[in-house]
Design a protein around this motif. Structure first.
Motif, PDB file in Angstrom:
ATOM      1  N   LEU A  89       0.842  -1.212   0.000  1.00 40.75           N
ATOM      2  CA  LEU A  89       0.000   0.000   0.000  1.00 40.75           C
ATOM      3  C   LEU A  89       0.871   1.254   0.000  1.00 40.75           C
ATOM      4  O   LEU A  89       0.508   2.266  -0.625  1.00 40.75           O
ATOM      5  N   LEU A 117       0.137   3.638  -2.999  1.00 43.46           N
ATOM      6  CA  LEU A 117      -0.583   4.886  -2.728  1.00 43.46           C
ATOM      7  C   LEU A 117       0.334   6.085  -2.511  1.00 43.46           C
ATOM      8  O   LEU A 117      -0.111   7.233  -2.614  1.00 43.46           O
ATOM      9  N   GLN A 142      -4.495   8.014 -16.912  1.00 41.52           N
ATOM     10  CA  GLN A 142      -5.614   7.675 -16.012  1.00 41.52           C
ATOM     11  C   GLN A 142      -5.592   8.476 -14.713  1.00 41.52           C
ATOM     12  O   GLN A 142      -6.515   8.343 -13.904  1.00 41.52           O
ATOM     13  N   GLY A 143      -4.556   9.258 -14.496  1.00 40.55           N
ATOM     14  CA  GLY A 143      -4.449   9.994 -13.237  1.00 40.55           C
ATOM     15  C   GLY A 143      -4.294   9.034 -12.071  1.00 40.55           C
ATOM     16  O   GLY A 143      -3.731   7.938 -12.216  1.00 40.55           O
ATOM     17  N   ASP A 144      -4.850   9.421 -10.906  1.00 39.11           N
ATOM     18  CA  ASP A 144      -4.705   8.570  -9.720  1.00 39.11           C
ATOM     19  C   ASP A 144      -5.722   7.434  -9.680  1.00 39.11           C
ATOM     20  O   ASP A 144      -5.610   6.554  -8.822  1.00 39.11           O
ATOM     21  N   ALA A 145      -6.691   7.442 -10.591  1.00 41.36           N
ATOM     22  CA  ALA A 145      -7.685   6.357 -10.594  1.00 41.36           C
ATOM     23  C   ALA A 145      -7.016   5.005 -10.823  1.00 41.36           C
ATOM     24  O   ALA A 145      -7.509   3.981 -10.347  1.00 41.36           O
ATOM     25  N   ARG A 170      -4.644   3.770  -9.394  1.00 39.62           N
ATOM     26  CA  ARG A 170      -4.141   3.169  -8.148  1.00 39.62           C
ATOM     27  C   ARG A 170      -5.039   2.027  -7.651  1.00 39.62           C
ATOM     28  O   ARG A 170      -4.628   1.261  -6.774  1.00 39.62           O
ATOM     29  N   ILE A 171      -6.230   1.930  -8.211  1.00 42.58           N
ATOM     30  CA  ILE A 171      -7.100   0.793  -7.872  1.00 42.58           C
ATOM     31  C   ILE A 171      -6.474  -0.513  -8.367  1.00 42.58           C
ATOM     32  O   ILE A 171      -6.772  -1.598  -7.862  1.00 42.58           O
ATOM     33  N   PHE A 182      -3.770  -1.742  -7.678  1.00 39.05           N
ATOM     34  CA  PHE A 182      -2.995  -2.431  -6.634  1.00 39.05           C
ATOM     35  C   PHE A 182      -3.849  -3.383  -5.799  1.00 39.05           C
ATOM     36  O   PHE A 182      -3.299  -4.201  -5.059  1.00 39.05           O
ATOM     37  N   ILE A 183      -5.171  -3.234  -5.883  1.00 33.10           N
ATOM     38  CA  ILE A 183      -6.024  -4.238  -5.226  1.00 33.10           C
ATOM     39  C   ILE A 183      -6.850  -5.020  -6.250  1.00 33.10           C
ATOM     40  O   ILE A 183      -7.155  -6.185  -6.035  1.00 33.10           O
ATOM     41  N   THR A 199     -14.012  -3.563  -7.237  1.00 38.24           N
ATOM     42  CA  THR A 199     -12.940  -2.593  -7.478  1.00 38.24           C
ATOM     43  C   THR A 199     -12.814  -2.299  -8.975  1.00 38.24           C
ATOM     44  O   THR A 199     -12.493  -1.174  -9.362  1.00 38.24           O
TER      45      THR A 199
END
Lengths: 46, 244
Positions: free
Chosen positions: B37, B41, B50-53, B55-56, B58-59, B110
């Protein structure tokens, strides 16, 4: 990150909740099973 | 080192081993989860498109991989249970199903929260998403079938057949993005090709994958201990041994 906060919180929040629920349920089931085993072994009522 | 692995096919021998292993895997999952994480993150850079979206990922990706892998492992234990009539194999298959269902649900959930900002929709009936939804239904079907049959050994056999029939869905999920023209993107990580993502992102994803591996193994080992104790009630070895 603020722009996507809703989606990140929605995904990571669900992930955390799902894992917390699963651990709580499994640990409770294991504790109950062990407790019943102990009661049987000691001959005490469950 | 000469270890008699067949010894651990007995629930009585496997129970203390499962207890020790579960603690180790749970501790490893916590350490790896925190590291994964932190990379995902904090350390990994923002994606250019995609910007920060993103980051999904990683799960989402580790959960999707685990959902498929757990089904294959469950089918493997089911095959052993059917072929050799071993009690512990059926118990392992029983213990895997809820965690597999949890991973399949998380992959879909997710994925929906990733799809909305990137594709403009939470859900589409494309091949990857639909076959993953079928995977979730297969897990729920195995769980429901077991709950519907009172006699555990009959339930073992029925669930084993369903698990083995359903395993055909796993390659369909994996190759769906190649076989059909899907909204879902193709694989970014492959054993045969160089990754198409930055190394930091890849590292975060792989560490989270390891964390979920350890989590799933740990939680399944906890559940199988409970199943052993519940199902072996009345066995001579349980009467001789009192839990601490």
């Amino acid at each position: 990150m603020e722009r996507y906060a809703f989606y990140l919180v929605g995904a990571y929040g669900a992930f955390a909740i799902a894992i917390a629920i699963e651990i709580a349920l499994v640990r409770a089931r294991l504790a109950r099973a062990r407790s019943q085993w102990r009661s049987r072994a000691e001959g005490t009522p469950r | 080192m000469n270890v008699n692995w067949f010894k651990y096919a007995s629930p009585a021998s496997f129970l203390p081993l499962a207890s020790r292993l579960a603690r180790g895997f749970a501790a490893a999952a916590v350490v790896l989860g925190i590291a994964g994480l932190a990379i995902g993150l904090v350390i990994a850079p923002t994606d250019a498109t995609q910007g920060d979206a993103y980051r999904i990922i990683f799960i989402h990706v580790p959960a999707a991989w685990m959902a498929m892998l757990i089904y294959v492992v469950m089918a493997g234990w089911s095959a052993l249970a059917l072929g050799y009539n071993t009690r512990l194999s059926a118990m392992m298959a029983q213990a895997l199903a809820p965690t597999g269902a949890s991973m399949a649900f998380l992959a879909l959930w997710t994925g929906a929260f990733w799809g909305r900002p990137t594709w403009g929709t939470y859900w589409a009936w494309d091949a990857r998403m639909t076959s993953t939804l079928i995977l979730l239904f297969l897990y729920l079907g195995v769980i429901a079938l077991r709950a519907a049959i009172d006699e555990p050994r009959r339930a073992d056999r029925a669930c084993a057949v369903l698990a083995l029939v359903g395993v055909v869905n796993v390659p369909i999920i994996y190759f769906s993005v190649q076989w059909w023209n899907t909204l879902h993107q193709g694989s970014s990580v492959s054993l045969t090709a160089a990754p198409t993502m930055a190394m930091t992102m890849l590292a975060g994803m792989l560490v989270m994958t390891l964390a979920l591996w350890c989590y799933c193994i740990g939680v399944v080992l906890w559940r199988v201990q409970a199943i052993i104790v519940e199902r072996e009630e009345g066995a001579a070895w349980m009467a001789r041994r009192v839990p601490a």
